[in-house]
Design an enzyme around this catalytic site. Structure first.
Site, short mmCIF file in Angstrom:
data_model
loop_
_atom_site.label_atom_id
_atom_site.label_comp_id
_atom_site.label_asym_id
_atom_site.label_seq_id
_atom_site.Cartn_x
_atom_site.Cartn_y
_atom_site.Cartn_z
N LYS A 99 -50.80 -31.86 18.92
CA LYS A 99 -50.73 -30.23 18.59
C LYS A 99 -52.21 -29.47 18.41
O LYS A 99 -52.41 -28.52 18.84
CB LYS A 99 -49.50 -29.97 17.69
CG LYS A 99 -48.33 -30.32 18.19
CD LYS A 99 -48.05 -29.57 19.22
CE LYS A 99 -46.63 -29.93 19.81
NZ LYS A 99 -46.41 -29.22 21.15
N TYR A 144 -48.94 -37.13 16.43
CA TYR A 144 -48.27 -36.13 17.00
C TYR A 144 -48.91 -34.67 16.45
O TYR A 144 -49.34 -33.65 17.36
CB TYR A 144 -46.62 -35.97 16.40
CG TYR A 144 -46.02 -34.73 16.39
CD1 TYR A 144 -45.97 -33.90 15.56
CD2 TYR A 144 -45.55 -34.23 17.85
CE1 TYR A 144 -45.40 -32.40 15.60
CE2 TYR A 144 -45.09 -32.73 17.71
CZ TYR A 144 -44.93 -32.15 16.97
OH TYR A 144 -44.37 -31.14 17.02
N SER A 155 -47.50 -26.67 16.09
CA SER A 155 -46.69 -27.10 15.02
C SER A 155 -47.34 -27.33 13.61
O SER A 155 -48.43 -27.12 13.55
CB SER A 155 -46.33 -28.54 15.03
OG SER A 155 -45.60 -29.23 13.86
N ASN A 184 -34.75 -35.15 12.53
CA ASN A 184 -35.19 -34.30 11.54
C ASN A 184 -33.87 -34.27 10.54
O ASN A 184 -32.65 -34.63 10.89
CB ASN A 184 -35.68 -33.17 11.89
CG ASN A 184 -36.77 -33.16 12.70
OD1 ASN A 184 -37.04 -33.00 13.97
ND2 ASN A 184 -38.05 -33.51 12.18
N ASN A 193 -38.43 -31.92 32.88
CA ASN A 193 -38.22 -33.15 33.57
C ASN A 193 -36.69 -34.00 33.02
O ASN A 193 -36.71 -35.27 33.23
CB ASN A 193 -39.35 -34.16 33.40
CG ASN A 193 -39.88 -34.66 32.11
OD1 ASN A 193 -39.00 -34.35 31.05
ND2 ASN A 193 -40.81 -35.06 31.90
C1 WQD Z 1 -37.83 -32.77 6.14
C2 WQD Z 1 -37.50 -33.18 4.87
C3 WQD Z 1 -38.08 -35.64 4.52
C4 WQD Z 1 -34.91 -37.30 6.86
C5 WQD Z 1 -41.45 -32.85 10.81
C6 WQD Z 1 -42.59 -33.03 11.79
C7 WQD Z 1 -42.43 -32.37 13.02
C8 WQD Z 1 -42.01 -30.86 12.97
C9 WQD Z 1 -41.02 -30.70 11.90
C10 WQD Z 1 -42.16 -30.11 15.00
C11 WQD Z 1 -38.56 -34.29 4.03
C12 WQD Z 1 -36.59 -35.24 4.06
C13 WQD Z 1 -35.65 -36.37 6.22
C14 WQD Z 1 -34.04 -38.17 6.08
C15 WQD Z 1 -34.86 -37.05 4.14
N1 WQD Z 1 -41.35 -30.80 14.24
N2 WQD Z 1 -35.60 -36.28 4.92
N3 WQD Z 1 -34.11 -38.06 4.85
O1 WQD Z 1 -41.33 -34.51 8.18
O2 WQD Z 1 -40.98 -31.81 7.32
O3 WQD Z 1 -41.86 -32.35 9.63
O4 WQD Z 1 -40.42 -31.97 11.70
O5 WQD Z 1 -43.12 -29.61 15.08
O6 WQD Z 1 -41.77 -33.16 13.80
O7 WQD Z 1 -43.70 -32.47 11.04
O8 WQD Z 1 -39.38 -32.90 8.93
O9 WQD Z 1 -36.89 -33.36 9.22
O10 WQD Z 1 -38.46 -35.37 9.13
O11 WQD Z 1 -37.97 -33.99 7.04
O12 WQD Z 1 -34.80 -37.27 3.11
O13 WQD Z 1 -33.51 -38.97 6.67
O14 WQD Z 1 -36.42 -34.15 4.80
O15 WQD Z 1 -38.47 -36.46 3.37
O16 WQD Z 1 -38.95 -33.84 2.83
P1 WQD Z 1 -40.77 -33.01 8.33
P2 WQD Z 1 -38.08 -33.94 8.61
#
Ligand code: WQD
Length: 334
Positions: A153, A149, A125, A199, A33
């Protein structure tokens, strides 16, 4: 089995799955969509694959529309990727996530079963594990999601499990993604988050592009360099796992329901990702050390042995491939 419906097929992961499906001889049909993806993704896919891509601009929650698409396109299997996936947004608007990710999937499952589609691959996930007590996570790990979220899942995984009992002829696979990164080696498709990136790797790309420092969420964790560890899996490896799942189900006589953790099995810290990005791309990543982010697990990464054993699949791309392709994809768009 040849005609495969890919919901969310115009998105970051969906578009990479479409490429691998075509390469493996399947005929993908996209249903999207375009709420969180660009229609230009279809043109990019046609340019990259040299094939006409059949797509429907529709919402998978529209039962009537979905029923027609399954019939008209003679769909044999469904890869369901479409979902909302911003953790922070899910905390602020939980019902939006349950309505789309859970109720929507319920409609899709019911419609698929009614239409006699017996093969379903679901995009789950690692977020279902929440903050696991052990860093290395197998599929048997208890699921205690930390946010709506992750719960959405997990609820879909439960629906697949319970649907299996009532419909044992159905073949269903849930793929639990760890942290997906990188872009296709052609740099013709990649991650283009609508709005602010959510991310780490796309946030690094934006920081370098705009020369604005981003915050590393804490460097005082009990890890080798004080920053959190994650399992960063290249999106092309992830996409290939979806093809492997279809091929496994094709070979099966009976119905099944299996869950697979999709990761490399190797943890990488935030600072290690930054350093790899700088070294491979010859740039400086601007960042500052900020406070920890609430809910962040210190460390978790996949035990990929079940996928290796049963799907004959293993991640092959490196962190260097991921940081290179992410930056090259960005440069190719500017
Ligand atoms: C990764 C690492 C942060 C941003 C998420 C969710 C889910 C999944 C994977 C789909 C962590 C660090 C991040 C920033 C930072 N996706 N960080 N500064 O939280 O491990 O998982 O993504 O299913 O959406 O579970 O991913 O990329 O947010 O963080 O230091 O500005 O990077 O602390 O250690 P996360 P992330």
């Amino acid at each position: 089995m040849k005609n495969i419906l890919v919901t969310g097929g115009a998105g970051y992961i969906g578009s990479h799955v479409v490429v691998e499906l075509i390469e493996a001889g399947y005929h993908p049909v996209i249903l999207d969509n375009f709420s969180t993806s660009e229609k230009s993704s279809i043109d990019r896919l046609e340019h990259l694959t040299g094939q006409h891509i059949v797509y429907y601009e529709a919402d998978y929650r529209d039962h009537k529309m979905l029923q027609q698409i399954l019939r008209i396109e003679r769909i044999d299997g469904i890869i369901h990727i479409a979902a909302y996936k911003a953790v922070g947004e899910s905390v602020a608007e939980p019902l939006k996530y349950y309505q789309n990710n859970v109720a929507g999937f319920m409609t899709l499952l019911e419609t698929a079963i009614d239409a006699g589609v017996h093969n379903i691959v679901f995009s789950s996930s690692a977020a279902v594990y929440g903050n696991p007590p052990t860093a290395q996570v197998t599929e048997d790990e208890a699921c205690n999601p930390e946010n709506p979220y992750g719960w959405s899942k997990f609820m879909c995984d439960v629906m697949l499990r319970d649907t299996h009992k009532a419909n044992p002829h159905l073949k269903k696979t849930s793929l639990r993604y760890f942290n997906v990164v990188g872009s296709h080696g052609s740099y013709k498709i990649g991650e283009s988050p609508k709005g602010a990136p959510q991310n780490l790797l796309p946030i690094i790309v934006r920081a370098v592009k705009e020369n604005k420092p981003f915050q590393v969420f804490g460097d005082d964790y009990d890890t080798h360099d004080g920053t959190c560890l994650r399992d960063y899996i290249h999106v092309v490896d992830l996409a290939k796992a979806h093809v492997a799942a279809l091929q496994k189900m094709e070979k099966q006589e009976n119905g099944s329901f299996e869950i697979y953790n999709l990761g490399t099995g190797t943890p990488t810290s935030v600072l290690e990702l930054i350093k790899a990005f700088e070294k491979v791309n010859g740039v400086k990543v601007p960042y500052e050390i900020g406070p920890r982010r609430a809910g962040d697990p210190v460390s978790y990464f996949a035990v990929p042995e079940k996928a290796i054993r049963e799907l004959g699949w293993q991640a092959k791309h490196t962190i260097e491939d991921a940081v290179r392709s992410s930056w090259q994809w960005q440069l190719a768009q500017s």
